[in-house]
Design an enzyme around this catalytic site. Structure first.
Site, PDB file in Angstrom:
ATOM      1  N   TYR A 262       3.560  -7.550  15.743  1.00 28.75           N
ATOM      2  CA  TYR A 262       3.924  -6.607  14.684  1.00 28.75           C
ATOM      3  C   TYR A 262       4.641  -5.375  15.276  1.00 28.75           C
ATOM      4  O   TYR A 262       5.730  -5.000  14.833  1.00 28.75           O
ATOM      5  CB  TYR A 262       2.655  -6.208  13.914  1.00 28.75           C
ATOM      6  CG  TYR A 262       2.783  -4.977  13.074  1.00 28.75           C
ATOM      7  CD1 TYR A 262       3.626  -4.953  11.976  1.00 28.75           C
ATOM      8  CD2 TYR A 262       2.071  -3.814  13.393  1.00 28.75           C
ATOM      9  CE1 TYR A 262       3.759  -3.799  11.211  1.00 28.75           C
ATOM     10  CE2 TYR A 262       2.191  -2.677  12.631  1.00 28.75           C
ATOM     11  CZ  TYR A 262       3.037  -2.673  11.543  1.00 28.75           C
ATOM     12  OH  TYR A 262       3.168  -1.539  10.782  1.00 28.75           O
TER      13      TYR A 262
ATOM     14  N   ARG B 277     -10.041   8.124  15.030  1.00 23.42           N
ATOM     15  CA  ARG B 277      -8.635   7.957  15.451  1.00 23.42           C
ATOM     16  C   ARG B 277      -7.674   8.567  14.423  1.00 23.42           C
ATOM     17  O   ARG B 277      -6.701   9.217  14.764  1.00 23.42           O
ATOM     18  CB  ARG B 277      -8.328   6.476  15.648  1.00 23.42           C
ATOM     19  CG  ARG B 277      -6.857   6.174  15.889  1.00 23.42           C
ATOM     20  CD  ARG B 277      -6.608   4.688  16.155  1.00 23.42           C
ATOM     21  NE  ARG B 277      -5.193   4.422  16.290  1.00 23.42           N
ATOM     22  CZ  ARG B 277      -4.393   4.077  15.280  1.00 23.42           C
ATOM     23  NH1 ARG B 277      -4.880   3.964  14.049  1.00 23.42           N
ATOM     24  NH2 ARG B 277      -3.111   3.856  15.486  1.00 23.42           N
TER      25      ARG B 277
ATOM     26  N   GLY C 135       0.815  -1.212   0.000  1.00 23.21           N
ATOM     27  CA  GLY C 135       0.000   0.000   0.000  1.00 23.21           C
ATOM     28  C   GLY C 135       0.849   1.262   0.000  1.00 23.21           C
ATOM     29  O   GLY C 135       0.688   2.157  -0.853  1.00 23.21           O
TER      30      GLY C 135
ATOM     31  N   HIS D 273       2.703   1.452  16.273  1.00 19.92           N
ATOM     32  CA  HIS D 273       2.374   0.281  17.080  1.00 19.92           C
ATOM     33  C   HIS D 273       3.566  -0.224  17.897  1.00 19.92           C
ATOM     34  O   HIS D 273       3.395  -1.122  18.729  1.00 19.92           O
ATOM     35  CB  HIS D 273       1.751  -0.801  16.203  1.00 19.92           C
ATOM     36  CG  HIS D 273       0.466  -0.311  15.604  1.00 19.92           C
ATOM     37  ND1 HIS D 273      -0.664  -0.109  16.352  1.00 19.92           N
ATOM     38  CD2 HIS D 273       0.181   0.122  14.347  1.00 19.92           C
ATOM     39  CE1 HIS D 273      -1.616   0.397  15.581  1.00 19.92           C
ATOM     40  NE2 HIS D 273      -1.128   0.545  14.358  1.00 19.92           N
TER      41      HIS D 273
ATOM     42  N   LYS E  13       8.679  -3.901  15.076  1.00 16.23           N
ATOM     43  CA  LYS E  13       9.091  -2.550  14.705  1.00 16.23           C
ATOM     44  C   LYS E  13      10.078  -2.001  15.731  1.00 16.23           C
ATOM     45  O   LYS E  13      11.031  -1.290  15.386  1.00 16.23           O
ATOM     46  CB  LYS E  13       7.873  -1.640  14.551  1.00 16.23           C
ATOM     47  CG  LYS E  13       6.975  -2.031  13.379  1.00 16.23           C
ATOM     48  CD  LYS E  13       7.748  -2.006  12.068  1.00 16.23           C
ATOM     49  CE  LYS E  13       6.926  -2.410  10.874  1.00 16.23           C
ATOM     50  NZ  LYS E  13       7.696  -2.428   9.612  1.00 16.23           N
TER      51      LYS E  13
HETATM   52  C1  15L Z   1       0.199   0.403  10.860  1.00 18.91           C
HETATM   53  O1  15L Z   1       1.334   0.229  11.280  1.00 18.91           O
HETATM   54  C2  15L Z   1      -0.394  -0.456   9.807  1.00 18.91           C
HETATM   55  O2  15L Z   1       0.591  -0.987   8.951  1.00 18.91           O
HETATM   56  C3  15L Z   1      -1.443   0.257   9.006  1.00 18.91           C
HETATM   57  O3  15L Z   1      -2.154  -0.706   8.255  1.00 18.91           O
HETATM   58  C4  15L Z   1      -2.400   1.054   9.888  1.00 18.91           C
HETATM   59  O4  15L Z   1      -3.209   0.183  10.587  1.00 18.91           O
HETATM   60  C5  15L Z   1      -1.624   1.972  10.814  1.00 18.91           C
HETATM   61  O5  15L Z   1      -0.595   1.310  11.485  1.00 18.91           O
HETATM   62  C6  15L Z   1      -2.494   2.667  11.858  1.00 18.91           C
HETATM   63  O6  15L Z   1      -2.146   2.666  13.035  1.00 18.91           O
HETATM   64  O7  15L Z   1      -3.510   3.239  11.468  1.00 18.91           O
END
Ligand code: 15L
Length: 290
Positions: A159, A197, A15, A132, A163
């Site tokens: 996930y 959000r 994306g 995240h 990071k």
């Molecule tokens: C992210 O890290 C995700 O890859 C993305 O898909 C969104 O969900 C984004 O965070 C978010 O926090 O909106």
């Protein structure tokens, strides 16, 4: 740092990669594309050669070239990093997934990329970290932008944990090997905010390109952690380390606020999904579909 010319874009078919394939070249970059997905998903490029499991795509003047491979494929990675001035690393799983999958794609994959960069002498990486990594941090009640990059890590998922690992790997490779990284804790990068959000977390694609350009060209970044958002009125985190790189966000989610608030209502501090930066990742994380 002199402006890098040739930049490897990993996760080029994803994306964010798809948005940046269009928005980065106007800044003067020649992109080399890397993704595990079939190259047919990457547009406007012409297949010229197959070598083992690596597809080499296009190499004529003015067009990008592309490699289809996984980050676990060291030979493909060596090929991918050869001769590039910098790397923008988006590849990997971008939602929640079983730990074994996160381990392979995000943790081992990022390690393999840094090793290939070290061997090839690449000096600058921009790493797509995420909000995240600190998702369980309580959200501020207002748009004070109070959350700094020094807030303790509180990952909300495997996930998010991966990071945090990527940020620490970047720190290690700076201290040990002198490879500079800007770790960008991206908020929500999409054409328009679609939730209340996102009024706080939104990063417009145009601002994302501005931020990446700043991260690729700012001098002496060592390892710098920044948040990646537009200049949102309701911003939760502090953009000062991003602005120090020369990032000047132009967009604000506020024009979308009235409609989103009318449809969804204000965030409720008593609702665990609304109480933390990571939103639904803290309660019912969206799952990686593959
Ligand atoms: C992210 O890290 C995700 O890859 C993305 O898909 C969104 O969900 C984004 O965070 C978010 O926090 O909106």
């Amino acid at each position: 740092m002199t402006a890098p010319r040739t930049v490897l874009l990993t996760g080029a078919a994803g994306g964010l990669g798809t948005l940046m394939r269009e928005l980065l070249p106007p800044y003067g970059y020649r992109l080399r594309l890397f993704d595990q997905r079939t190259i047919e998903e990457i547009e406007k490029i012409e297949k010229i050669e197959n070598l083992k499991n690596i597809e080499h795509i296009e190499n004529t003047a003015g067009e990008p070239e592309a490699i289809t491979a996984e980050l676990a494929d060291k030979e493909a990675l060596r090929e991918a990093v050869r001769g590039v001035d910098a790397i923008v690393h988006f590849a990997g799983i971008s939602l929640e997934a079983p730990f074994e999958k996160i381990l392979r794609a995000n943790i081992e994959g990022t390690y393999h990329l840094y090793e290939a960069a070290r061997e090839a002498g690449v000096r600058r990486i921009v790493f797509a970290s995420s909000n995240h990594a600190v998702g369980f941090t309580p959200r501020p009640a207002d748009g004070s932008g109070a959350i700094g990059v020094d807030t303790p890590r509180r990952p909300d998922t495997y996930y998010g944990l991966s990071k945090g690992f990527g940020e620490d790997l970047a720190s290690l490779y700076w201290d040990l090997h002198g490879i500079e990284t800007v770790s960008v804790r991206i908020g929500s990068c999409c054409p328009e905010p679609t939730t209340v959000r996102m009024l706080s977390t939104w990063l417009s694609p145009a601002d994302a390109a501005r931020l990446l350009h700043a991260a690729l060209t700012a001098p002496d970044v060592g390892h710098t952690v920044v948040y990646g958002s537009s200049a949102n009125t309701r911003l939760w985190w502090d953009l000062s380390s991003a602005r120090a790189l020369g990032y000047e966000p132009q967009d604000d989610s506020e024009p979308y606020a009235a409609e989103l608030l009318a449809a969804q209502g204000e965030l409720d501090p008593g609702n665990p999904e609304h109480a933390h930066l990571g939103g639904a990742f803290c309660t019912d994380p969206p799952q990686w579909p593959h």
